[in-house]
Write a protein that holds these residues in place. Structure first.
Motif, PDB file in Angstrom:
ATOM      1  N   UNK A   1       0.833  -1.210   0.000  1.00 44.52           N
ATOM      2  CA  UNK A   1       0.000   0.000   0.000  1.00 44.52           C
ATOM      3  C   UNK A   1       0.862   1.252   0.000  1.00 44.52           C
ATOM      4  N   UNK A   2       1.910   1.254   0.813  1.00 46.22           N
ATOM      5  CA  UNK A   2       2.793   2.415   0.904  1.00 46.22           C
ATOM      6  C   UNK A   2       3.540   2.632  -0.412  1.00 46.22           C
ATOM      7  N   UNK A   3       4.061   1.554  -1.003  1.00 44.26           N
ATOM      8  CA  UNK A   3       4.779   1.664  -2.270  1.00 44.26           C
ATOM      9  C   UNK A   3       3.903   2.213  -3.381  1.00 44.26           C
ATOM     10  N   UNK A   4       2.682   1.705  -3.493  1.00 43.93           N
ATOM     11  CA  UNK A   4       1.751   2.184  -4.517  1.00 43.93           C
ATOM     12  C   UNK A   4       1.378   3.644  -4.276  1.00 43.93           C
ATOM     13  N   UNK A   5       1.115   3.997  -3.020  1.00 46.09           N
ATOM     14  CA  UNK A   5       0.771   5.372  -2.678  1.00 46.09           C
ATOM     15  C   UNK A   5       1.905   6.325  -3.066  1.00 46.09           C
ATOM     16  N   UNK A   6       3.129   5.947  -2.747  1.00 45.99           N
ATOM     17  CA  UNK A   6       4.267   6.821  -3.035  1.00 45.99           C
ATOM     18  C   UNK A   6       4.458   7.011  -4.532  1.00 45.99           C
ATOM     19  N   UNK A   7       4.321   5.948  -5.317  1.00 44.32           N
ATOM     20  CA  UNK A   7       4.469   6.083  -6.768  1.00 44.32           C
ATOM     21  C   UNK A   7       3.378   6.966  -7.360  1.00 44.32           C
ATOM     22  N   UNK A   8       2.159   6.817  -6.861  1.00 41.31           N
ATOM     23  CA  UNK A   8       1.055   7.667  -7.327  1.00 41.31           C
ATOM     24  C   UNK A   8       1.272   9.111  -6.897  1.00 41.31           C
ATOM     25  N   UNK A   9       1.652   9.309  -5.646  1.00 41.42           N
ATOM     26  CA  UNK A   9       1.835  10.638  -5.077  1.00 41.42           C
ATOM     27  C   UNK A   9       2.936  11.421  -5.801  1.00 41.42           C
ATOM     28  N   UNK A  10       4.014  10.734  -6.170  1.00 39.53           N
ATOM     29  CA  UNK A  10       5.130  11.396  -6.853  1.00 39.53           C
ATOM     30  C   UNK A  10       4.875  11.554  -8.349  1.00 39.53           C
TER      31      UNK A  10
ATOM     32  N   UNK B   1       5.023   9.275 -10.550  1.00 38.94           N
ATOM     33  CA  UNK B   1       5.820   8.314 -11.321  1.00 38.94           C
ATOM     34  C   UNK B   1       4.936   7.288 -12.021  1.00 38.94           C
ATOM     35  N   UNK B   2       3.854   6.902 -11.386  1.00 44.10           N
ATOM     36  CA  UNK B   2       2.990   5.852 -11.929  1.00 44.10           C
ATOM     37  C   UNK B   2       2.341   6.293 -13.244  1.00 44.10           C
ATOM     38  N   UNK B   3       2.040   7.577 -13.376  1.00 44.48           N
ATOM     39  CA  UNK B   3       1.408   8.068 -14.589  1.00 44.48           C
ATOM     40  C   UNK B   3       2.339   7.996 -15.804  1.00 44.48           C
ATOM     41  N   UNK B   4       3.646   7.914 -15.543  1.00 44.91           N
ATOM     42  CA  UNK B   4       4.610   7.846 -16.632  1.00 44.91           C
ATOM     43  C   UNK B   4       4.773   6.422 -17.170  1.00 44.91           C
ATOM     44  N   UNK B   5       4.272   5.444 -16.430  1.00 45.54           N
ATOM     45  CA  UNK B   5       4.382   4.047 -16.844  1.00 45.54           C
ATOM     46  C   UNK B   5       3.130   3.694 -17.656  1.00 45.54           C
ATOM     47  N   UNK B   6       3.296   3.106 -18.835  1.00 53.47           N
ATOM     48  CA  UNK B   6       2.117   2.703 -19.612  1.00 53.47           C
ATOM     49  C   UNK B   6       1.213   1.788 -18.776  1.00 53.47           C
ATOM     50  N   UNK B   7      -0.080   1.982 -18.930  1.00 58.31           N
ATOM     51  CA  UNK B   7      -1.082   1.264 -18.126  1.00 58.31           C
ATOM     52  C   UNK B   7      -0.872  -0.247 -18.132  1.00 58.31           C
ATOM     53  N   UNK B   8      -0.589  -0.824 -19.291  1.00 63.52           N
ATOM     54  CA  UNK B   8      -0.453  -2.286 -19.369  1.00 63.52           C
ATOM     55  C   UNK B   8       0.791  -2.804 -18.643  1.00 63.52           C
TER      56      UNK B   8
END
Length: 173
Positions: free
Chosen positions: A125-134, A136-143
């Motif tokens: 949960x913490x790892x996913x939250x941090x990637x979303x918060x920063x 970074x996750x939006x830069x990774x293609x959805x698939x």
């Protein structure tokens, strides 16, 4: 904040076989007001020696109350935490367990949040939250997002840059 109450009797009454006293709600009182209420409660004694026979308070205040009195830090800390929510008081208690002290200003600076985790493991949960918060996750293609090891990322962050106690996360710096 939960109510802070102290049951106040006297040693004289106790030594004579009585636990006569009363609960005093200390939540909104300062030290002088509290002791004034104690004196009024036991005005039947000339010089009452107060005995705190029981108390109900947040865990982090517990160590500052004893049968024989209150530590001056009790009154200072009680004033500092009076406007905190119950969750913030739980977080402050976690801060105390992690850092061995109670410093409300430092706590407010370091407190990051509370993470429940799945089956008590907050890393994912913490790892996913941090990637979303920063962002970074939006830069990774959805698939490709399904292949990210959020658990490992969260664990590494909690080891290096953060500290965690009972799901409460604090910055290390």
């Amino acid at each position: 904040m939960e109510t802070i109450k102290i049951y106040v009797g006297t040693y004289e009454k106790y030594n004579n076989g009585s636990i006569q006293g009363a609960w005093i709600d200390v939540s909104e009182l300062d030290k002088e007001e509290f002791y004034s209420k104690c004196k009024e409660l036991h005005k039947d004694e000339t010089d009452p020696e107060f005995m705190f026979q029981d108390w109900e308070c947040p865990d982090l205040l517990d160590e500052f109350i004893s049968e024989g009195g209150t530590n001056p830090e009790f009154w200072e800390l009680k004033g500092q935490i009076k406007d905190l929510s119950d969750e913030q008081i739980e977080a402050l208690n976690a801060y105390q367990n992690l850092f061995g002290t109670i410093d409300v200003k430092d706590f407010e600076d370091k407190y990051f949040g509370h993470f429940q985790g799945f089956f008590g493991d907050i890393n994912t949960e913490f790892g996913e939250y941090m990637l979303e918060e920063m962002g970074e996750l939006q830069q990774v293609p959805e698939h490709l997002r399904y292949y990210i090891d959020y658990e490992a990322y969260g664990r590494d962050l909690l080891i290096s840059d953060f500290s965690e106690y009972d799901g409460f996360v604090f910055r290390n710096c």
